[in-house]
Motif scaffolding. Sequence first.
Motif, PDB file in Angstrom:
ATOM      1  N   ILE A 473       0.836  -1.234   0.015  1.00  0.00           N
ATOM      2  CA  ILE A 473       0.144   0.030  -0.041  1.00  0.00           C
ATOM      3  C   ILE A 473       0.926   1.247  -0.041  1.00  0.00           C
ATOM      4  CG2 ILE A 473      -2.096   1.116   1.136  1.00  0.00           C
ATOM      5  CD1 ILE A 473      -2.586  -1.467   2.821  1.00  0.00           C
ATOM      6  N   VAL A 474       0.828   2.089  -0.941  1.00  0.00           N
ATOM      7  CA  VAL A 474       1.605   3.430  -1.068  1.00  0.00           C
ATOM      8  C   VAL A 474       0.582   4.384  -0.625  1.00  0.00           C
ATOM      9  CG1 VAL A 474       2.942   5.038  -2.537  1.00  0.00           C
ATOM     10  CG2 VAL A 474       2.768   2.334  -2.977  1.00  0.00           C
ATOM     11  N   CYS A 481      -4.635   6.480   0.167  1.00  0.00           N
ATOM     12  CA  CYS A 481      -3.775   5.589  -0.756  1.00  0.00           C
ATOM     13  C   CYS A 481      -3.670   6.404  -1.982  1.00  0.00           C
ATOM     14  CB  CYS A 481      -4.802   4.483  -1.201  1.00  0.00           C
ATOM     15  SG  CYS A 481      -5.061   3.100   0.136  1.00  0.00           S
ATOM     16  N   ASP A 482      -2.166   6.300  -2.259  1.00  0.00           N
ATOM     17  CA  ASP A 482      -1.868   6.976  -3.658  1.00  0.00           C
ATOM     18  C   ASP A 482      -1.767   6.018  -4.895  1.00  0.00           C
ATOM     19  OD1 ASP A 482      -0.444   8.785  -5.352  1.00  0.00           O
ATOM     20  OD2 ASP A 482       1.538   8.615  -4.589  1.00  0.00           O
ATOM     21  N   GLY A 483      -3.266   5.825  -5.061  1.00  0.00           N
ATOM     22  CA  GLY A 483      -3.453   4.914  -6.329  1.00  0.00           C
ATOM     23  C   GLY A 483      -3.846   3.649  -5.556  1.00  0.00           C
ATOM     24  N   ASP A 510     -11.296   1.675   1.218  1.00  0.00           N
ATOM     25  CA  ASP A 510     -12.432   2.117   2.168  1.00  0.00           C
ATOM     26  C   ASP A 510     -11.825   2.122   3.384  1.00  0.00           C
ATOM     27  OD1 ASP A 510     -13.743   2.309  -0.103  1.00  0.00           O
ATOM     28  OD2 ASP A 510     -15.046   0.490   0.110  1.00  0.00           O
ATOM     29  N   GLU A 511     -11.211   1.018   3.852  1.00  0.00           N
ATOM     30  CA  GLU A 511     -10.758   0.890   5.313  1.00  0.00           C
ATOM     31  C   GLU A 511      -9.823   1.961   6.066  1.00  0.00           C
ATOM     32  OE1 GLU A 511     -11.423  -0.729   9.056  1.00  0.00           O
ATOM     33  OE2 GLU A 511     -12.195  -1.651   7.247  1.00  0.00           O
ATOM     34  N   ILE A 512      -8.846   2.178   4.897  1.00  0.00           N
ATOM     35  CA  ILE A 512      -7.937   3.271   5.220  1.00  0.00           C
ATOM     36  C   ILE A 512      -8.741   4.597   5.585  1.00  0.00           C
ATOM     37  CG2 ILE A 512      -6.073   4.676   4.595  1.00  0.00           C
ATOM     38  CD1 ILE A 512      -4.986   2.054   3.543  1.00  0.00           C
ATOM     39  N   GLU A 513      -9.626   5.020   4.550  1.00  0.00           N
ATOM     40  CA  GLU A 513     -10.387   6.120   4.571  1.00  0.00           C
ATOM     41  C   GLU A 513     -11.185   6.361   5.647  1.00  0.00           C
ATOM     42  OE1 GLU A 513     -12.415   6.311   0.665  1.00  0.00           O
ATOM     43  OE2 GLU A 513     -10.758   7.038  -0.427  1.00  0.00           O
ATOM     44  N   ARG A 554       5.328   4.899   2.276  1.00  0.00           N
ATOM     45  CA  ARG A 554       5.087   6.252   2.566  1.00  0.00           C
ATOM     46  C   ARG A 554       5.883   6.941   1.467  1.00  0.00           C
ATOM     47  NH1 ARG A 554       1.332   7.653   6.544  1.00  0.00           N
ATOM     48  NH2 ARG A 554       1.079   5.835   8.193  1.00  0.00           N
ATOM     49  N   THR A 555       5.083   7.985   0.653  1.00  0.00           N
ATOM     50  CA  THR A 555       5.891   8.954  -0.259  1.00  0.00           C
ATOM     51  C   THR A 555       6.241  10.001   0.276  1.00  0.00           C
ATOM     52  OG1 THR A 555       3.868   9.920  -0.893  1.00  0.00           O
ATOM     53  CG2 THR A 555       4.392   7.842  -2.257  1.00  0.00           C
TER      54      THR A 555
END
Length: 559
Positions: A473-474, A481-483, A510-513, A554-555
Amino acid sequence: MEIAGTNINDNDLIFLPLGGSNEIGMNMNLYHFAGKWIIVDLGISFGDDTMPGVDVLVPDPSFIEEQRENLLGIVATHGHEDHIGAIPHLWERLRCPIFSTPFTASLIKRKLIEKRILDKVKLVEINPSSKFELGPFKLELISLTHSIPEPNGLVVECGEQIIWHTGDWKLDPNPQVGQPGDMEALKRLASRGVTAMVSDSTNANMSGTTGSEGVLLNSLETLFSQFRKKIGVACFASNVARLRTIAVAAKKNDRHVALVGRSLWRMYEVAKENGYLLDVPDFISERDVGFLPDDKVVIICTGSQGEPRAALSRIAADSHPEISLASGDVVIFSSRQIPGNEKAISRVQNKLLDRGVKIITEQDHHVHVSGHPAHDDVVFMYQTIKPDIAIPVHGEKKHLRANALIAKSCQIPQILMPENGNVIRLCSGKAEVIADVKTDALVVDGKQLTPLTSQVIKDRNKLLHNGSIFSSIVLTGDGLCDGPPVVTCLGLGAGTQVVLDLQLEALIIDEIETLSSAERSIDETITKACTKAIKRFCRGQLGKSPTISIHIIRTDLGV
């Protein structure tokens, strides 16, 4: 000395099985006296259908490894894998001399060469029927009969106490290889008074007597005469007596005998090296089979237990480079089914039947005799030795219980059925479990030994039965999420892989949001939330509990 919180006096005679009690194989028995220890046998067991990916198991030597400075040696009663197979895997942890008769020593030597440790090991050959001493232990080998040359029972004399450790044995007046058991030595032993008999239980639940290899020879000779095409015989490579029986039966039917399988040739070489099988015609190689008419050949092959890499499995699958069987040929299974191998054996037999090959087993004809004592044989041994104490070993619970019932019927004063790890104090007329040590089976895992109960093995089983999900996950600087996440499913979603991947990608986003900004700043929180959501989805939609691995990138690292 203290064992598991119990004080042990130097002069206590202790019997401690670390393997082989309540199980078939993996025999490892310890004796203690006058502050010193010896090991009797050090064998392997094999994985079954309940242990996917596990081929070979060895006993855990951790307890005696800690006592190594007082360990005098390993005494091997005979050369079967369940009695010597663990030596190359465990010797580096024990580093003690090994004592055995010449035939068994030849087998051990080859194992040590393969492990590249022969030059480190003191391997001492003891002639059959010999006496020798290891520190306070006065030891004597008594020749018995079994399915391999030079099987021995071991007399362990410790001060005034005498233990009769039978090893594997049977009663056979015509064993084909070697001499019948030394009955006079057994009578002399009994006259001295035996404290305890630690005895083979494998066939104690079988009625009657085991039977003679000589009688089997006559049966196979008759059976071979009934066929006019190729005859295959599957048996254990270590059954040297059976090799001679088959060779003689084949000769009487004007057939040559081929050995198919490296372990068979290795056993044949060791046998000749020690003066056995010199009275039968030389065996031919698998390459020679094709030059002989079908009615002039018998093929002895490995794989009687359905082992997938053994010769018989490859022959059944028509993938062997030299040997093929066709309609009208016959395969004789000249061995017993080891519990746990039934499915594997059935698979091989079904493949042979598909090719039109006739199958003959113990149910069809007299094609096998065991190397272990049946009910009446065990009665004979108890009535001959008359020990104060009976300690059944070498078998599952049902075998030990059958042995114990026989001992009771023979009016043996005390009977103790041990479990691996029992610390048993022995003295005249009395045996008691005074402590227990931790035991485990170790999986031969490449170049490592891994506990069978370890999380590593549990994880592998889980992967096998439930599959796995990996996700990378980026995340952007605010933790979103970055994509789309990259999702890889292994062993899940047959035929719907793309749809499953898309569903999991959407689920993760969805879970991260749903997490707060503070929660999204912590990798561990995101990992736990996504793992929980994926588990819930897989249980509900797939009925599976896969292994889940989340990798977060993480970017924006805030620098």
